[in-house]
Structures are given as C-alpha cells and as structure tokens.
Write a protein that holds these residues in place. Structure first.
Motif, PDB file in Angstrom:
ATOM      1  N   GLY A  99       0.814  -1.036   0.135  1.00  0.00           N
ATOM      2  CA  GLY A  99      -0.091   0.006   0.070  1.00  0.00           C
ATOM      3  C   GLY A  99       0.771   1.428  -0.077  1.00  0.00           C
ATOM      4  O   GLY A  99       0.138   2.485   0.317  1.00  0.00           O
ATOM      5  N   VAL A 100       2.289   1.252  -0.264  1.00  0.00           N
ATOM      6  CA  VAL A 100       2.988   2.398  -0.227  1.00  0.00           C
ATOM      7  C   VAL A 100       2.813   3.205  -1.355  1.00  0.00           C
ATOM      8  O   VAL A 100       2.913   4.715  -1.418  1.00  0.00           O
ATOM      9  N   GLY A 101       2.267   2.629  -2.516  1.00  0.00           N
ATOM     10  CA  GLY A 101       2.148   3.368  -3.692  1.00  0.00           C
ATOM     11  C   GLY A 101       3.007   2.994  -4.814  1.00  0.00           C
ATOM     12  O   GLY A 101       3.384   3.687  -5.867  1.00  0.00           O
ATOM     13  N   LYS A 102       3.570   1.831  -4.760  1.00  0.00           N
ATOM     14  CA  LYS A 102       4.385   1.358  -6.114  1.00  0.00           C
ATOM     15  C   LYS A 102       3.532   1.131  -7.474  1.00  0.00           C
ATOM     16  O   LYS A 102       4.170   2.044  -8.321  1.00  0.00           O
ATOM     17  N   THR A 103       2.526   0.925  -7.482  1.00  0.00           N
ATOM     18  CA  THR A 103       1.783   0.740  -8.750  1.00  0.00           C
ATOM     19  C   THR A 103       1.541   2.064  -9.195  1.00  0.00           C
ATOM     20  O   THR A 103       1.894   2.243 -10.347  1.00  0.00           O
ATOM     21  N   THR A 104       0.843   2.972  -8.317  1.00  0.00           N
ATOM     22  CA  THR A 104       0.924   4.355  -8.917  1.00  0.00           C
ATOM     23  C   THR A 104       2.238   5.314  -8.917  1.00  0.00           C
ATOM     24  O   THR A 104       2.181   5.885 -10.159  1.00  0.00           O
ATOM     25  N   LYS A 108       3.581   6.882 -12.696  1.00  0.00           N
ATOM     26  CA  LYS A 108       3.861   8.165 -12.724  1.00  0.00           C
ATOM     27  C   LYS A 108       5.388   8.225 -13.574  1.00  0.00           C
ATOM     28  O   LYS A 108       5.642   8.969 -14.335  1.00  0.00           O
ATOM     29  N   ARG A 129      -2.483  -9.617  -5.355  1.00  0.00           N
ATOM     30  CA  ARG A 129      -3.565  -8.861  -4.865  1.00  0.00           C
ATOM     31  C   ARG A 129      -4.512  -8.841  -5.887  1.00  0.00           C
ATOM     32  O   ARG A 129      -4.512  -8.596  -6.977  1.00  0.00           O
ATOM     33  N   GLN A 135      -5.712  -2.767 -12.059  1.00  0.00           N
ATOM     34  CA  GLN A 135      -5.168  -1.244 -11.707  1.00  0.00           C
ATOM     35  C   GLN A 135      -4.004  -0.858 -12.527  1.00  0.00           C
ATOM     36  O   GLN A 135      -3.940   0.290 -13.208  1.00  0.00           O
ATOM     37  N   LYS A 243       3.343  10.354  -1.073  1.00  0.00           N
ATOM     38  CA  LYS A 243       2.313  10.726  -0.124  1.00  0.00           C
ATOM     39  C   LYS A 243       2.963  12.097   0.693  1.00  0.00           C
ATOM     40  O   LYS A 243       2.548  12.222   1.779  1.00  0.00           O
ATOM     41  N   ASP A 245       2.310  14.679   0.045  1.00  0.00           N
ATOM     42  CA  ASP A 245       1.349  15.934  -0.320  1.00  0.00           C
ATOM     43  C   ASP A 245       0.325  15.905   1.195  1.00  0.00           C
ATOM     44  O   ASP A 245      -0.390  16.610   1.130  1.00  0.00           O
ATOM     45  N   GLY A 268       6.353  11.727  -4.385  1.00  0.00           N
ATOM     46  CA  GLY A 268       5.194  11.573  -4.760  1.00  0.00           C
ATOM     47  C   GLY A 268       4.577  12.573  -4.175  1.00  0.00           C
ATOM     48  O   GLY A 268       4.355  12.770  -2.809  1.00  0.00           O
ATOM     49  N   GLY A 270       0.814  13.136  -4.988  1.00  0.00           N
ATOM     50  CA  GLY A 270      -0.587  13.193  -5.081  1.00  0.00           C
ATOM     51  C   GLY A 270      -1.052  11.824  -5.954  1.00  0.00           C
ATOM     52  O   GLY A 270      -0.096  11.000  -6.234  1.00  0.00           O
ATOM     53  N   GLU A 271      -2.150  11.626  -6.281  1.00  0.00           N
ATOM     54  CA  GLU A 271      -2.487  10.398  -6.982  1.00  0.00           C
ATOM     55  C   GLU A 271      -2.513  10.275  -8.403  1.00  0.00           C
ATOM     56  O   GLU A 271      -3.036   9.296  -8.814  1.00  0.00           O
TER      57      GLU A 271
ATOM     58  N   GLN B 109      -4.890   6.878   2.116  1.00  0.00           N
ATOM     59  CA  GLN B 109      -4.743   6.110   0.939  1.00  0.00           C
ATOM     60  C   GLN B 109      -3.780   4.768   1.316  1.00  0.00           C
ATOM     61  O   GLN B 109      -2.785   5.139   2.069  1.00  0.00           O
TER      62      GLN B 109
HETATM   63  N1  GTP Z   1      -1.966  11.262  -1.366  1.00  0.00           N
HETATM   64  C1  GTP Z   1      -0.970  10.372  -2.097  1.00  0.00           C
HETATM   65  N2  GTP Z   1      -1.562   9.139  -2.295  1.00  0.00           N
HETATM   66  C2  GTP Z   1      -0.682   8.210  -3.298  1.00  0.00           C
HETATM   67  C3  GTP Z   1       0.515   8.522  -3.514  1.00  0.00           C
HETATM   68  N3  GTP Z   1       1.070   7.694  -4.131  1.00  0.00           N
HETATM   69  C4  GTP Z   1       0.030   6.569  -4.270  1.00  0.00           C
HETATM   70  N4  GTP Z   1      -1.223   7.005  -3.453  1.00  0.00           N
HETATM   71  C5  GTP Z   1      -2.258   6.494  -3.305  1.00  0.00           C
HETATM   72  O1  GTP Z   1      -1.968   5.315  -2.350  1.00  0.00           O
HETATM   73  C6  GTP Z   1      -2.839   4.240  -2.534  1.00  0.00           C
HETATM   74  C7  GTP Z   1      -2.075   3.085  -2.761  1.00  0.00           C
HETATM   75  O2  GTP Z   1      -1.199   3.245  -3.967  1.00  0.00           O
HETATM   76  P1  GTP Z   1      -0.705   1.912  -4.904  1.00  0.00           P
HETATM   77  O3  GTP Z   1      -0.034   2.181  -5.972  1.00  0.00           O
HETATM   78  O4  GTP Z   1      -2.000   0.903  -5.145  1.00  0.00           O
HETATM   79  O5  GTP Z   1       0.122   1.244  -3.709  1.00  0.00           O
HETATM   80  P2  GTP Z   1       1.035  -0.173  -3.907  1.00  0.00           P
HETATM   81  O6  GTP Z   1       2.268  -0.208  -3.266  1.00  0.00           O
HETATM   82  O7  GTP Z   1       1.047  -0.664  -5.229  1.00  0.00           O
HETATM   83  O8  GTP Z   1      -0.018  -1.239  -3.360  1.00  0.00           O
HETATM   84  P3  GTP Z   1      -0.064  -2.693  -3.207  1.00  0.00           P
HETATM   85  O9  GTP Z   1       0.116  -3.220  -4.669  1.00  0.00           O
HETATM   86  O10 GTP Z   1      -1.494  -3.168  -2.705  1.00  0.00           O
HETATM   87  O11 GTP Z   1       0.993  -3.149  -2.273  1.00  0.00           O
HETATM   88  C8  GTP Z   1      -3.791   4.470  -3.508  1.00  0.00           C
HETATM   89  O12 GTP Z   1      -5.015   4.871  -3.256  1.00  0.00           O
HETATM   90  C9  GTP Z   1      -2.940   5.764  -4.355  1.00  0.00           C
HETATM   91  O13 GTP Z   1      -3.827   6.496  -5.270  1.00  0.00           O
HETATM   92  C10 GTP Z   1       0.922   9.990  -3.298  1.00  0.00           C
HETATM   93  O14 GTP Z   1       2.272  10.464  -3.670  1.00  0.00           O
HETATM   94  N5  GTP Z   1       0.285  10.862  -2.637  1.00  0.00           N
END
Ligand code: GTP
Ligand code: GTP
Ligand code: MG
Ligand code: MG
Lengths: 290, 306
Positions: A99-104, A108, A129, A135, A243, A245, A268, A270-271, B109
């Motif tokens: 959940g740290v934001g890898k995929t997002t 980017k 997952r 996604q 995150k 932001d 990062g 934002g989303e 998030q």
């Molecule tokens: N506010 C904010 N939210 C972010 C940022 N990067 C990612 N997110 C949010 O964080 C949540 C998790 O992001 P993912 O990219 O799914 O994280 P992940 O690490 O791929 O998660 P898993 O694959 O489940 O381990 C999502 O709701 C994203 O929109 C950021 O820089 N800022």
C-alpha cells in the motif's frame, strides 16, 4: 504547524536577545525533528553536528542558524547514481511493503518516460492482490505505455522473464516491473523477490538496472527496517518517497540516509500520474524545519 | 504484535525491578528509557511526554503498597497507565438500531480499507449476519474491481457500483438493494483520502449524513509515524469515529501509532489486521495486549495477590 512556527520564532527570539543556544532550545529542536519522524537517534546525531558548528563558527543570528540547519540536513542525502543507459531495454524493478504506492509510482514514472519520448512497457508482476493487474492496466492505458500481463496467479518471476522478452521484441526503452506489496519480514516473499531479480539477470545481463524501493512518507521508524531488509534482498539503488502531499514530513529518510547512505530520486505528491517530482535535499530540508 | 516494544520495555523493567531501594534518580533513569522505547515505537512525542509525566507523578507520590518492592510498584504504575492508554476490554461492533446496519471504513490512501472490508464481511458471516460489500471508491483505478474480486472469493454479495456513480448514491441504492435481498449489514468501502483534502472529507460527511452508519471505523497502518495523531484527530473531528482498525500488524512494526491514535481520539481499537488474507483479522483485547507489551505475567499475579 504550530511547533514549527514556534521553533522559528524561538530561534529568532533566542538570537535577537544575543543569548547562547541553551538546553531548552536544543530540546525544542529535537522535538521538532522527532515529530517529523527523524527518530531519536538520528536527531541526536544531527544535533551534535549543529552544536559543534554553532560553537566553532560562533553562529549567533537566526537566519545563519537556519541556513546551517538546512545545509546540514541537505548534506545528508547522497545523489542518485546515474545509470549508464544499457543496450536494449532498461529494466526497473519496483518493490516495497503493502500500500505504499508502488503501482501508482510506476504510472508516474511511465508517464514521465513517455513524456521524454521513451517507449515504455509496464509489467504486471503483482499477480496476487485482488485487481492489482486491472489497476496497472488502467494506468498503462492512461499513460499510453504498453502493458504486459500473464494474468492472476502467474509466477511473478515468469512475468519478469517474459516481460523482458516482450520488451526486446517490442523495442521498448524501459520496462517498469510492478511487484506485489510484501512485508519485509516475510522470508518466503522476500525470497520470491530474490528469484525475480535472479531471473532478470539471467535473461538480460545487467538487469534489473535499477531497483526502486517505494516508501510511504507517513511511515515512522519501521521504514529503517524496510530499507535494510529490501536492500539485503535485492540491493536497492534508489528510494522514492510517496504521499508527501499529506502533513507527514517524511523525516525518516534522514535516518535512512544517515544509516544506509541511500539516495532518494523522486517524491510523490498526489494520486495523479503528473504528481511526481525529482527529490531535492535542500527543498526537503526547508520543508522539514520551516 | 508489539513484540519489539515489549522486549524493550521488559529489559527496562528488569533493571528497575532489580533495585531494592528506588530513589528519585533511578526512577528518572528508568523513565528516560521508557520514553525512548515509546519514541522508537513511534508513539507520538506529546503522548509519550504526557505518559511519562503521569507515571513520574504517581511514582513519586505513590501510596506504598507494602508487599511490593519500589521497583515493582513503578512497573505496576506503568502497567496501569498502559492499560488506560490502550483502553479496557474488547469492544465489538455495535450494530443495534436500524436494519440494515451500516459500517463505513475510512482512512488515508493504502491503509487497508478495502481488504479490511472483506475481512469484516467474513467476521460478520461467522457471527451469523449477512453482510453486503459496497464499493464506494469511485476514484482509485480498479478499486471497485478489487472489492468485487474479494467478495467473489468469499462468496459474499457486493453492490454493482460503477465509477460514474456518486458515492452517496451508491450507499443509498445499496441500502435499498440490501433490503430487497434480505442482507442486514452494509460494509461501505470508501476511497483513501488525505485528512486535509476538504472536498473529499466533505464527501465522507455527506455519506455519513445520508446513510447514518452505526460504525465508522478508521483504518490505520500500524507502521505510521508521528503524524498518525494529526490524521486521526481530523477524521474524528469531522466524522466522530466509533472505532479503529490497525492493519499490517503481523510484521515488525512496533505499533506506537495504536497507542497514539487511541490516546488522542479516545476511540477503541476494535480489530487488528494480521496479513493480506481475508481470514487475517483479529479482535483486539486492549487489556491482554497491555499485559503482553509489558510482559507482566509474573508481576501482575504478585500485584493481584497484594
Ligand atoms: N496522496 C497520495 N496518495 C498516493 C500517492 N501515491 C500513491 N497514492 C495512493 O496510495 C494508494 C495505494 O497506492 P498503490 O499504488 O496501489 O500502492 P501499492 O504499493 O502498489 O499497493 P499494493 O500493491 O497493494 O502493495 C492509492 O490510493 C494511491 O492513489 C501520493 O504520492 N500521494
Ligand atoms: N501485510 C498486510 N497487508 C495488508 C493488511 N491489510 C491490508 N494489506 C495490504 O495493504 C495493501 C493496501 O490495502 P487496501 O485494502 O487496498 O488499502 P486501501 O486502504 O483500500 O487503499 P486505497 O483504497 O488505495 O486507499 C494491499 O496490498 C493489502 O493486501 C494486513 O493486515 N497485513
Ligand atoms: Mg500495487
Ligand atoms: Mg481501497
């Protein structure tokens, strides 16, 4: 933020009165650093450096002190190593806890690379997952990157192997390989990452060319353990801090830089796929204490 | 859960307990180490400060419990304060009132809301309730898919939201659908959002106003640092939370965020996420956890006898 305002005022007040930096002042500064997640130990190290410089350079003015504080903070962060652009596709492996934001972040980075005119492939290495593949697929579409998947439940190492094939055939400049979030303490899941890395190296000498560890800025002291164990498993080249932001300061990267000398490449904010900025130690330091 | 915090505190206590006579200096020394252990566990700076102050005041002005050594008394005081900090007995879901009951999951998030919604569905089914999973995250790519996939794995029904719908409408339509289907608990998965995002926070307030949920659970990542309190306070201010779920607790997180959030909101920690699987949810027993953190089996029995 009230504490930070107070600190700035306090630095000003102390120094306009031409008094020495006293213990309560240093305690207050320590508090600011700990509240920013720098951690007790790293805050201590930093304070020692500052105290020595204040003494030696006879610093008395608040602006000079703040400037020194920013310098000392910024100096902690090493520059990201520049990677020699490989022949053929550059393979980037993205790892981190859940959940740290890898995929997002991959979205980017893909967007950024696309904007630079590179041909991008994103590969769905999170086959575990729920809806992780969908996604990443949506992000691929939005960024215009090509998308590689072997479907849910596939062996992530096989995804990695075949994604390189696809990139070689497709003439891609860069491949971003997503991986499932995993806690660094889970031995079997960390072994899975080792295997992915091994397979990539066998398939394409030098791959993965970069391993990115994604850290969430809201994380506290646990990020130290994350960095240590992911680094042991796959040798992390760069950290991306997401995150920022929010209201978290992400001060834990100060501790990480001090202990692991690990560069931070991007932050990062934002989303959306545009919400990525190169990391600047100086800006980070400013935001941390001002 | 809380293992490394427990190790740290227990080694401090061993030292304190060793003291035959406890003077002000050794109490101070011990408290300094308690403070450090809590800070390293990411307990909020201010929460730590208050905690240590309270323990110090009580330790200095204590009524002497004759049968305990001074060291044991300090440990007992820390224990009492820790139980206070964590809350007392386990508080389960409070679903009295209107049927279908509604549970809303909110948080930053990536904290684990969607996964927790699925875990709670399983928990509820085991309690002989009929849960209905309601995807109200219309922003994150494939968020609706994610909940539907989990629902499919569990064999629990899920509302067919689409990203074009408004979250409030989703909840209202899902409730009607639940009545038609004879389902009695709605689990509403909301999008992750920052506490400072006014527009999105307003959306949660609107969902609350329209749906009137019995439970609003704040889902927090156990690895969160100092900022946990700011986030939790803001969510609580706007929504009046009913409880907390702490996720990703099976790793080596020291879980100080739990102590901080409970302390600043006063809301009970109801569940703990211990893994990614839908069965990885544990109910939270504050009293047991406090004892475990402090490793107090032996001394507690002494104290109870006293
Ligand atoms: N506010 C904010 N939210 C972010 C940022 N990067 C990612 N997110 C949010 O964080 C949540 C998790 O992001 P993912 O990219 O799914 O994280 P992940 O690490 O791929 O998660 P898993 O694959 O489940 O381990 C999502 O709701 C994203 O929109 C950021 O820089 N800022
Ligand atoms: N290790 C571990 N992972 C968990 C736990 N709970 C959730 N996760 C993982 O954390 C990541 C994020 O979980 P989600 O349920 O998608 O989080 P979310 O709060 O719905 O995320 P957004 O909707 O993007 O805000 C996923 O990889 C989950 O599998 C837990 O208790 N332990
Ligand atoms: Mg992912
Ligand atoms: Mg979600």
């Amino acid at each position: 933020n009230k504490t930070r305002e107070q600190l700035t005022k306090r630095i000003d007040a102390l120094l306009s009165a031409h008094r020495k930096f006293d213990d309560p002042f240093w305690e207050e500064l320590e508090e600011v650093l700990i509240m920013a997640d720098v951690g007790h130990q790293s805050a201590g190290k930093l304070l020692d450096r500052l105290k020595a410089r204040v003494r030696k350079e006879k610093i008395e003015e608040s602006e000079a002190f703040r400037e020194m504080l920013r310098q000392e903070l910024a100096a902690i962060f090493p520059e990201p190593k520049s990677v020699a652009v490989p022949q053929g596709p550059e393979i980037v492996l993205v790892v981190g806890v859940n959940g740290v934001g890898k995929t997002t972040t991959i979205a980017k980075l893909a967007h950024r690379a696309q904007m630079q005119g590179r041909k991008v492939l994103v590969a769905a290495g999170d086959t575990f997952r729920a809806a992780a593949i969908e996604q990443l697929g949506i992000w691929a579409k939005r960024t215009g990157a090509d998308f590689f998947t072997k479907g849910e439940g596939a062996d992530p190492a096989a995804v990695a192997y075949e994604a390189v094939d696809a990139a070689l055939k497709g003439g891609h400049d860069v491949v971003f390989l997503d991986t499932a979030g995993r806690l660094h303490t889970k031995v079997d899941l960390m072994d899975e990452l080792r295997k992915i890395k091994r397979v990539l190296g066998k398939k394409l000498p030098g791959a993965p060319h970069r391993c990115l560890l994604v850290l969430d800025a809201t994380t506290g002291q646990n990020a130290l353990s994350q960095t240590k164990l992911f680094n042991e498993a796959v040798t992390v080249d760069e950290i991306i801090l997401t995150k920022l932001d929010g209201t978290s300061k992400g001060g834990i990267v100060v501790a990480i830089a001090l202990e692991h000398n690990m560069p931070i490449s991007f932050i990062g904010l934002g989303e959306k796929m545009e919400d990525l900025r190169p990391f600047s130690g100086e800006d980070f330091a400013k935001a941390l204490v001002n | 859960m809380f293992d490394s915090l427990a190790d740290r505190l227990q080694s401090v206590f061993k030292k304190i307990r060793g003291h035959g006579r406890l003077d002000e200096k050794s109490v101070q020394e011990g408290l300094r180490e308690v403070r450090l252990a809590l800070l390293e566990a990411d307990v909020n700076f201010k929460v730590v400060k208050d905690f240590v102050d309270r323990v110090r005041d009580r330790a200095m002005g204590q009524d002497v419990l004759g049968s305990l050594t001074p060291g044991q008394q300090v440990v007992k005081i820390v224990h009492d304060e820790m139980v206070e900090l964590l809350g007392g007995e386990h508080l389960g879901l409070q679903l009295q009132g209107k049927t279908p009951a509604i549970i809303m999951l909110v948080g930053l998030q990536g904290s684990g809301k969607t996964t927790t919604a699925a875990k709670l569905a399983l928990h509820l089914r085991r309690m002989k309730r009929s849960p209905y999973l309601v995807p109200a995250d219309v922003y994150r790519p494939a968020a609706i898919d994610q909940l539907h996939t989990l629902a499919g794995q569990l064999g629990v029904p899920a509302f067919a939201s689409t990203p074009e719908m408004k979250p409030v409408d989703i909840c209202m339509q899902a409730r009607e659908e639940a009545v038609r289907k004879g389902l009695d608990v709605l689990l509403v998965d909301t999008a992750g959002r920052l506490h400072i995002d006014e527009l999105l926070m307003e959306e949660l307030v609107a969902i609350k106003a329209a749906a009137g949920p019995q439970e609003i659970l704040f889902v927090a990542d156990a690895m969160t640092g100092q900022d946990a309190v700011n986030v939790a306070v803001k969510f609580d201010e706007l929504l009046d939370l009913t409880g907390i779920v702490l996720t990703k607790m099976e790793g080596d997180a020291r879980g100080g965020a739990a102590l901080s959030i409970k302390s600043v909101t006063g809301k009970p920690i109801k569940f703990v996420g211990m893994g990614e699987k839908v069965s990885d949810l544990e109910v939270f027993h504050p009293d047991r956890v406090a004892s475990r953190i402090l490793g107090m089996g032996d001394i507690l029995s002494l104290i109870e006898k006293a």
